[in-house]
Design a protein around this motif. Structure first.
Motif, PDB file in Angstrom:
ATOM      1  N   LYS A 516       0.532  -1.405   0.417  1.00 57.48           N
ATOM      2  CA  LYS A 516       0.184  -0.407  -0.050  1.00 57.48           C
ATOM      3  C   LYS A 516       0.678   1.307  -0.139  1.00 57.48           C
ATOM      4  N   LEU A 517       2.417   0.785   0.541  1.00 56.83           N
ATOM      5  CA  LEU A 517       2.868   2.218   0.281  1.00 56.83           C
ATOM      6  C   LEU A 517       3.385   2.119  -0.605  1.00 56.83           C
ATOM      7  N   GLY A 518       4.123   1.282  -0.799  1.00 57.03           N
ATOM      8  CA  GLY A 518       4.866   1.587  -2.823  1.00 57.03           C
ATOM      9  C   GLY A 518       5.813   1.105  -2.465  1.00 57.03           C
ATOM     10  N   LEU A 519       5.917   0.394  -1.563  1.00 51.94           N
ATOM     11  CA  LEU A 519       7.590  -0.195  -1.565  1.00 51.94           C
ATOM     12  C   LEU A 519       7.975  -1.654  -1.540  1.00 51.94           C
ATOM     13  N   ASP A 520       9.006  -1.626  -2.179  1.00 55.23           N
ATOM     14  CA  ASP A 520       9.494  -3.323  -2.174  1.00 55.23           C
ATOM     15  C   ASP A 520       9.431  -4.040  -1.245  1.00 55.23           C
ATOM     16  N   GLU A 521       8.588  -4.869  -1.316  1.00 53.88           N
ATOM     17  CA  GLU A 521       8.554  -5.958  -0.153  1.00 53.88           C
ATOM     18  C   GLU A 521       9.309  -6.826  -0.382  1.00 53.88           C
ATOM     19  N   SER A 522       9.986  -7.124  -1.869  1.00 58.38           N
ATOM     20  CA  SER A 522      11.168  -8.724  -1.633  1.00 58.38           C
ATOM     21  C   SER A 522      12.359  -8.481  -0.995  1.00 58.38           C
ATOM     22  N   LYS A 523      12.589  -7.919  -0.376  1.00 58.49           N
ATOM     23  CA  LYS A 523      13.757  -7.160   0.070  1.00 58.49           C
ATOM     24  C   LYS A 523      13.945  -7.606   1.637  1.00 58.49           C
ATOM     25  N   LEU A 524      13.090  -7.376   2.105  1.00 54.06           N
ATOM     26  CA  LEU A 524      11.915  -7.926   2.891  1.00 54.06           C
ATOM     27  C   LEU A 524      11.882  -9.462   3.644  1.00 54.06           C
ATOM     28  N   PRO A 525      12.686 -10.417   3.651  1.00 60.57           N
ATOM     29  CA  PRO A 525      12.407 -12.185   4.207  1.00 60.57           C
ATOM     30  C   PRO A 525      11.535 -12.259   5.896  1.00 60.57           C
ATOM     31  N   GLU A 526      11.018 -13.012   4.919  1.00 56.48           N
ATOM     32  CA  GLU A 526       9.871 -13.571   6.604  1.00 56.48           C
ATOM     33  C   GLU A 526      10.591 -13.577   7.813  1.00 56.48           C
ATOM     34  N   LYS A 527      11.671 -14.168   7.816  1.00 58.18           N
ATOM     35  CA  LYS A 527      12.410 -13.814   9.293  1.00 58.18           C
ATOM     36  C   LYS A 527      13.134 -12.016   9.671  1.00 58.18           C
ATOM     37  N   VAL A 528      12.491 -12.059   8.614  1.00 58.71           N
ATOM     38  CA  VAL A 528      13.076 -10.167   9.326  1.00 58.71           C
ATOM     39  C   VAL A 528      12.196  -9.994  10.242  1.00 58.71           C
TER      40      VAL A 528
END
Length: 606
Positions: A516-528
């Motif tokens: 929704k904020l237009g940020l790239d979610e792929s750079k954040l792994p689930e564990k982080v």
């Protein structure tokens, strides 16, 4: 000529020096406490709000405030009794640290907050005493209109109490015309016309509201004409017909509103209490507060227009439906259209036109004669007028000789414009929503948007219960830390909105929010993401405790705003009498205080 009843003197009200003295005490307390009200829970962890503002463990705060329920000794203890006898708080521990300004004693804080609420400051006038003075030994009984049939319980409670007061003031002043400012869907206007036969003009900035009010008015009159004279005494049948038409839609609205705002089943109404000390704080604050706060904080920070529908169809449990984004955007568009010099002016009123809904934007400089052709001596009233519409109603009352009396209940304090809020920005605005009175103008006092938002929280509605009420706010605060660390964004202008109820987990919430904020979610792994959750989970009680402090402080901010309005009226030379009156049950209707005022006697003969 207007005639004023002289059967009974009006109740004594505090004079200006007394009110100024009470304001001084309140400001002394708020100088240190306001930072709690103004802290934004979105930045709770990124700005280390708890560590910066509170020098106590969260468990201590939670324990003390839970014990502050009526069944414990604190509410009836010596400290409060001594304070009420004028001994002050000197024997109690210091509330705030003199050097760090951090909160030191939650007991002292809670007692001071209670002491500075409208109810305990001794600035209110008894509504029963007022009725006796206005009516003398005579009481006018209107037609038996069962308001509850064509509006919800909350609105019915408000409309019946307000119309009874309006009727008494109107009879006292000898006027038959009522101008309902911010009339919304026309519930109060319709009721005043149906029950008491007043000539009512309902003015609202929204074309949609006015159109709806006209349609409802048309149906009312149609049914009204069909009823034989003898049965008009009880028009519950008429009201029932209206109720049937809207029942299904209201059920749909109720369900949608509630799910949008809460995301879970309704609170048990019976569990709500209005205690003398801290109503209903005998357990953890349940979802009510956190969702109230979530909805408030979801609002965009740009300056909104300040003329809103003041008669929302609210569910019994929801304190402010007025803060939905769609409402704000719709009104912005409608106001732009309305402002293009388009004003609807009425023709001379007749018996069949006792209630006239009009579309117009009301400002402090509105000329009533331009809007209402047959303006005569009248009352100016407003039931839950939003933002600046409430102070502007007071200004119109004091400046227009035709207006003999005032009965105004405000709401939506977060929409007030503040003169001293943005000192760096150059603004040409002359008349501000706050402050109104000389004393607060000289002090150049500013509450701040977040504090005004928190004044909309309903202390009386805080229910008894357990669980984690702050989870939605907790999610948002942790998300803020993630986007600060991983995206370098410290101030986020875009808003996540109400997505908590749509998410199954914190992970889901973060993923949806980033999108929704237009940020790239792929750079954040689930564990982080889950590491952040685990890191802050033990500190969720800080947020819960902080929300409790905010809610306890909320009535003090409302007191300041109401006292400002009362002082403004007392400062006007042409005002004979002005008072604050507790008109509604605060559990049903959190904004329950009416400002009532009358012009000086000679004004009636002008």
């Amino acid at each position: 000529a207007s005639v004023m009843a002289a059967s009974c003197p009006l109740p004594m009200t505090p004079d200006l020096p007394t009110l100024y003295a009470k304001l001084r005490g309140l400001l002394h307390f708020l100088t240190d406490a306001l930072c709690i009200s103004n802290a934004h829970t979105v930045d709770f962890y990124t700005e280390s709000v708890w560590q910066e503002l509170v020098d106590l463990p969260p468990e201590t705060v939670l324990t003390v405030l839970r014990k502050a329920a009526p069944e414990t000794g604190l509410a009836e203890g010596r400290p409060l009794l001594d304070a009420e006898r004028g001994a002050g708080f000197t024997h109690l521990p210091k509330i705030f640290c003199e050097t760090s300004q951090k909160l030191l004693s939650v007991e002292s804080f809670a007692l001071a907050a209670k002491q500075y609420s409208v109810q305990n400051l001794g600035v209110c006038t008894s509504v029963e005493q007022l009725f006796i003075a206005l009516r003398g030994d005579k009481q006018r009984v209107g037609k038996n209109v069962k308001a509850v049939e064509f509006m919800n319980t909350k609105k019915s409670h408000e409309v019946q109490a307000m119309s009874e007061l309006i009727c008494s003031v109107a009879d006292y002043c000898g006027v038959r015309q009522v101008i309902d400012v911010g009339s919304g869907k026309g519930y109060l206007s319709s009721f005043l016309f149906l029950k008491y036969g007043f000539k009512v003009y309902g003015i609202d900035s929204s074309n949609t509201n006015t159109h709806g009010a006209k349609e409802r008015n048309r149906k009312l009159k149609k049914h009204w004409k069909q009823y034989p004279t003898q049965s008009r005494v009880d028009v519950s049948g008429l009201a029932l017909n209206m109720a049937e038409e809207t029942k299904v839609q209201k059920e749909i609205n109720y369900k949608t509103d509630f799910e949008n705002m809460c995301g879970h089943s309704p609170l048990n109404q019976e569990s709500m209490s209005t205690s003398e000390f801290l109503p209903g704080l005998s357990g953890s604050i349940i979802s009510g507060i956190s969702h109230q706060m979530e909805n408030l904080h979801a609002q965009p920070l740009e300056k909104e227009h300040l003329f809103f529908d003041s008669a929302f169809s609210l569910t019994d449990l929801l304190p402010i439906n007025a803060v939905e984004l769609t409402s704000s955007q719709t009104h912005d568009r409608e106001m732009t259209r309305t402002n293009k010099g388009r004003r609807k002016v009425t023709s001379k009123s007749s018996e069949s036109n006792l209630y006239s809904p009009l579309t117009s934007v009301i400002t402090a400089d509105s000329e009533l004669q331009d809007i209402i052709k047959d303006l005569e001596d009248c009352l100016l009233v407003g039931l839950h007028t939003c933002g600046d519409l409430s102070p502007n109603t007071l200004r119109i009352f004091t400046s227009k000789p035709e207006v003999k009396g005032l009965c105004s209940v405000g709401c939506c304090y977060h929409l007030l414009s503040e003169e001293f809020e943005n000192q760096q920005g150059k603004c040409t605005q002359e008349k501000w929503g706050f402050p109104m009175c000389h004393y607060l103008k000289e002090e150049r006092w500013c509450c701040g948007r977040n504090a005004r938002m928190s004044a909309c929280l309903a202390l009386e509605r805080v229910a008894v219960g357990q669980g984690l009420p702050t989870e939605s706010l907790f999610y948002r605060a942790v998300l803020q830390d993630i986007i600060k660390d991983y995206y370098g964004i410290t101030r986020c202008d875009r808003h996540v909105g109400k997505i908590y109820s749509k998410c199954s987990s914190f992970l889901d919430y973060v993923r949806m929010s980033l999108k929704k904020l237009g940020l790239d979610e792929s750079k954040l792994p689930e564990k982080v993401i889950m590491d952040y959750y685990e890191k802050y989970k033990p500190r969720m009680n800080e947020l819960e405790a902080f929300n409790m402090l905010k809610v306890v402080l909320a009535p003090c901010i409302e007191t300041l705003i109401l006292l400002d309005r009362l002082c403004y009226l007392k400062e006007q030379e042409n005002v004979a009498w002005a008072a604050l009156v507790k008109l509604f049950d605060p559990v049903k209707s959190p904004r329950c205080y009416a400002v009532v005022a009358l012009k000086k006697q000679h004004d009636f003969n002008s």
